[in-house]
Design a protein around this motif. Structure first.
Motif, short mmCIF file in Angstrom:
data_model
loop_
_atom_site.label_atom_id
_atom_site.label_comp_id
_atom_site.label_asym_id
_atom_site.label_seq_id
_atom_site.Cartn_x
_atom_site.Cartn_y
_atom_site.Cartn_z
N GLU A 30 0.82 -1.20 0.00
CA GLU A 30 0.00 0.00 0.00
C GLU A 30 0.86 1.26 0.00
O GLU A 30 0.66 2.17 -0.80
N ARG A 31 1.84 1.27 0.93
CA ARG A 31 2.66 2.48 1.10
C ARG A 31 3.64 2.71 -0.05
O ARG A 31 3.99 3.84 -0.35
N THR A 32 4.11 1.61 -0.65
CA THR A 32 5.06 1.79 -1.73
C THR A 32 4.36 1.93 -3.09
O THR A 32 4.98 2.34 -4.05
N GLY A 33 3.10 1.56 -3.11
CA GLY A 33 2.40 1.57 -4.40
C GLY A 33 2.78 0.41 -5.28
O GLY A 33 2.50 0.41 -6.48
N LEU A 34 3.43 -0.59 -4.70
CA LEU A 34 3.89 -1.75 -5.48
C LEU A 34 3.15 -3.01 -5.06
O LEU A 34 2.93 -3.24 -3.88
N GLY A 35 2.79 -3.83 -6.04
CA GLY A 35 2.17 -5.10 -5.73
C GLY A 35 3.20 -6.11 -5.28
O GLY A 35 4.41 -5.87 -5.33
N LYS A 36 2.70 -7.25 -4.83
CA LYS A 36 3.62 -8.28 -4.37
C LYS A 36 4.58 -8.69 -5.46
O LYS A 36 5.76 -8.94 -5.22
N GLY A 37 4.07 -8.78 -6.68
CA GLY A 37 4.91 -9.19 -7.80
C GLY A 37 6.13 -8.30 -7.92
O GLY A 37 7.27 -8.78 -8.03
N SER A 38 5.91 -6.99 -7.88
CA SER A 38 7.02 -6.06 -7.99
C SER A 38 7.95 -6.18 -6.79
O SER A 38 9.18 -6.19 -6.94
N LEU A 39 7.36 -6.25 -5.62
CA LEU A 39 8.18 -6.33 -4.41
C LEU A 39 9.10 -7.55 -4.46
O LEU A 39 10.29 -7.46 -4.14
N TYR A 40 8.56 -8.67 -4.86
CA TYR A 40 9.38 -9.88 -4.90
C TYR A 40 10.31 -9.88 -6.11
O TYR A 40 11.28 -10.63 -6.15
N HIS A 41 10.01 -9.05 -7.09
CA HIS A 41 10.96 -8.88 -8.17
C HIS A 41 12.20 -8.13 -7.66
O HIS A 41 13.34 -8.51 -7.93
N PHE A 42 11.97 -7.08 -6.89
CA PHE A 42 13.09 -6.29 -6.37
C PHE A 42 13.77 -6.99 -5.19
O PHE A 42 14.98 -6.88 -4.99
N PHE A 43 12.99 -7.68 -4.40
CA PHE A 43 13.54 -8.33 -3.21
C PHE A 43 13.14 -9.80 -3.18
O PHE A 43 12.19 -10.17 -2.48
N PRO A 44 13.86 -10.62 -3.92
CA PRO A 44 13.50 -12.05 -3.99
C PRO A 44 13.51 -12.69 -2.60
O PRO A 44 12.83 -13.68 -2.38
N GLY A 45 14.26 -12.11 -1.71
CA GLY A 45 14.34 -12.67 -0.36
C GLY A 45 13.18 -12.26 0.52
O GLY A 45 13.16 -12.59 1.71
N GLY A 46 12.23 -11.52 -0.03
CA GLY A 46 11.05 -11.16 0.72
C GLY A 46 11.32 -10.13 1.80
O GLY A 46 12.24 -9.33 1.71
N LYS A 47 10.49 -10.16 2.81
CA LYS A 47 10.52 -9.14 3.86
C LYS A 47 11.87 -9.10 4.55
O LYS A 47 12.36 -8.02 4.90
N ALA A 48 12.46 -10.28 4.76
CA ALA A 48 13.75 -10.32 5.45
C ALA A 48 14.80 -9.54 4.67
O ALA A 48 15.60 -8.80 5.26
N GLN A 49 14.78 -9.70 3.35
CA GLN A 49 15.75 -8.96 2.54
C GLN A 49 15.48 -7.47 2.58
O GLN A 49 16.42 -6.66 2.66
N MET A 50 14.21 -7.11 2.55
CA MET A 50 13.87 -5.68 2.64
C MET A 50 14.44 -5.09 3.93
O MET A 50 15.09 -4.05 3.93
N ALA A 51 14.19 -5.77 5.04
CA ALA A 51 14.67 -5.26 6.32
C ALA A 51 16.19 -5.20 6.35
O ALA A 51 16.78 -4.23 6.84
N ALA A 52 16.84 -6.22 5.80
CA ALA A 52 18.30 -6.25 5.80
C ALA A 52 18.85 -5.06 5.01
O ALA A 52 19.79 -4.39 5.46
N GLU A 53 18.25 -4.80 3.85
CA GLU A 53 18.75 -3.68 3.04
C GLU A 53 18.46 -2.35 3.71
O GLU A 53 19.25 -1.41 3.60
N VAL A 54 17.33 -2.26 4.40
CA VAL A 54 17.04 -1.03 5.13
C VAL A 54 18.09 -0.83 6.22
O VAL A 54 18.63 0.27 6.38
N LEU A 55 18.41 -1.88 6.93
CA LEU A 55 19.43 -1.77 7.98
C LEU A 55 20.77 -1.35 7.38
O LEU A 55 21.49 -0.53 7.97
#
Lengths: 190, 190
Positions: free
Chosen positions: A34-59
DNA sequence: TCTTGACTTTACCGATCGGTACAGTCATCT
DNA sequence: AGATGACTGTACCGATCGGTAAAGTCAAGA
């Protein structure tokens, strides 16, 4: 957000804000989408590792920001008094005068700490070491400087907790002033 | 736990530990059921309000503990230096020398803060006020005492964050020593 | 002995979780 | 024009979420 970002890199700060506001478990993929304006497809395209990868990259990004804007100035600024002042200002900016929470601190208290232990540890170790260096340049003995640095970093984290608990950003601003004064005073006393 | 408690009252501390370890969102009913040895039926029999009621009662219990074992001694102990020492010891005990996290602080950083804002606020306000009183008895002016109290409470919270981030309980113990020394020093200087 | 009521067990509810699969879309390059 | 490949939308997966309903258990009181 509400619209797709031009680059993948622009995504990380948004994700950071989401994790800050909702925590790791609270940041569901639907919220993220919702906040990024991206669907799951896009999110998993950018971050194949899912939420864990997102958090790791944010850190990683948070760590890089602090390295560039806080730790490096602390180490390199020749005047240690000015170095401490830079730290105070960088904290005021980054934490939006206490309205913004420390993502790394929040993760440390959360049960996801273990999963990101290395990044969390590195963030605080880096901060303490850089501040210790500045204080040593200010004439303080290594052990004393280390102790003061630990205390100052802890105090900043605590001020974030407290100002959020009391919903009073001014408490954070005041605390930062007191912390800076304490460090300057210690260097003054040589 | 692994076995049912004799009384409902014995349930609250267990729930507190669960919320401390998993956070509010992370403490799922299945985790709670597992750790308490109670099925959902029993849990909802004791807490018709569900998880929210459990957390609210835990916060109440924590608040009551601090009132009885920290705030009241701070207010009533005639010797302000001794009062500060009692606070240090109570913190060491309660937070298990830094191995235990502050539930209220963790909730404050979490997005559940809004839901329990009153309890969270009351916890910290009570602490700051009680410490302020002790410091005033130590000869400090009201505004100075209030500032010092805010700083000390924040510092304790920050020490919990930091010692958990670095997985180093000794940091918490050291921090408490430094905080106590700071308060004693301020009263010394009159 | 029979009843009561506190407590437990079990099955179930709709919603949402993180994650996957895959058929589209669309700008860019040949 | 045709092909490529980055990106997206959508439908779906099994698991788990918080919560409800109701039958069953069982000790204490009448």
């Amino acid at each position: 957000m509400a619209r797709a970002p031009a680059e993948r890199g622009e995504l990380i700060p948004v994700l950071g804000e989401i994790f800050r506001e909702h925590g790791y478990e609270g940041a569901s993929l639907s919220v993220i989408g919702e906040r990024t304006g991206l669907g799951k497809g896009s999110l998993y395209h950018f971050f194949p590792g899912g939420k864990a990868q997102m958090a790791a990259e944010v850190l990683d990004e948070v760590g890089a920001w602090f390295e560039a804007n806080l730790y490096r100035p602390l180490r390199q600024e020749p005047d240690p008094r000015r170095a401490v002042g830079l730290m105070r200002q960088a904290c005021l900016d980054y934490f939006r005068s206490g309205r913004r929470v420390c993502l790394v601190g929040a993760f440390a208290l959360d049960n996801v700490r273990d999963r990101f232990a290395a990044a969390i540890r590195g963030y605080f170790i880096g901060w303490i070491e850089a501040l210790t260096q500045a204080l040593q340049r200010g004439g303080l003995e290594a052990a004393v400087a280390q102790n003061l640095a630990e205390g100052a970093v802890a105090d900043i984290q605590g001020a974030l907790v407290l100002s959020r608990a009391l919903d009073d950003p001014s408490l954070f601003v005041r605390s930062l002033g007191r912390i800076e004064a304490g460090l300057l005073g210690a260097m003054e006393a040589r």
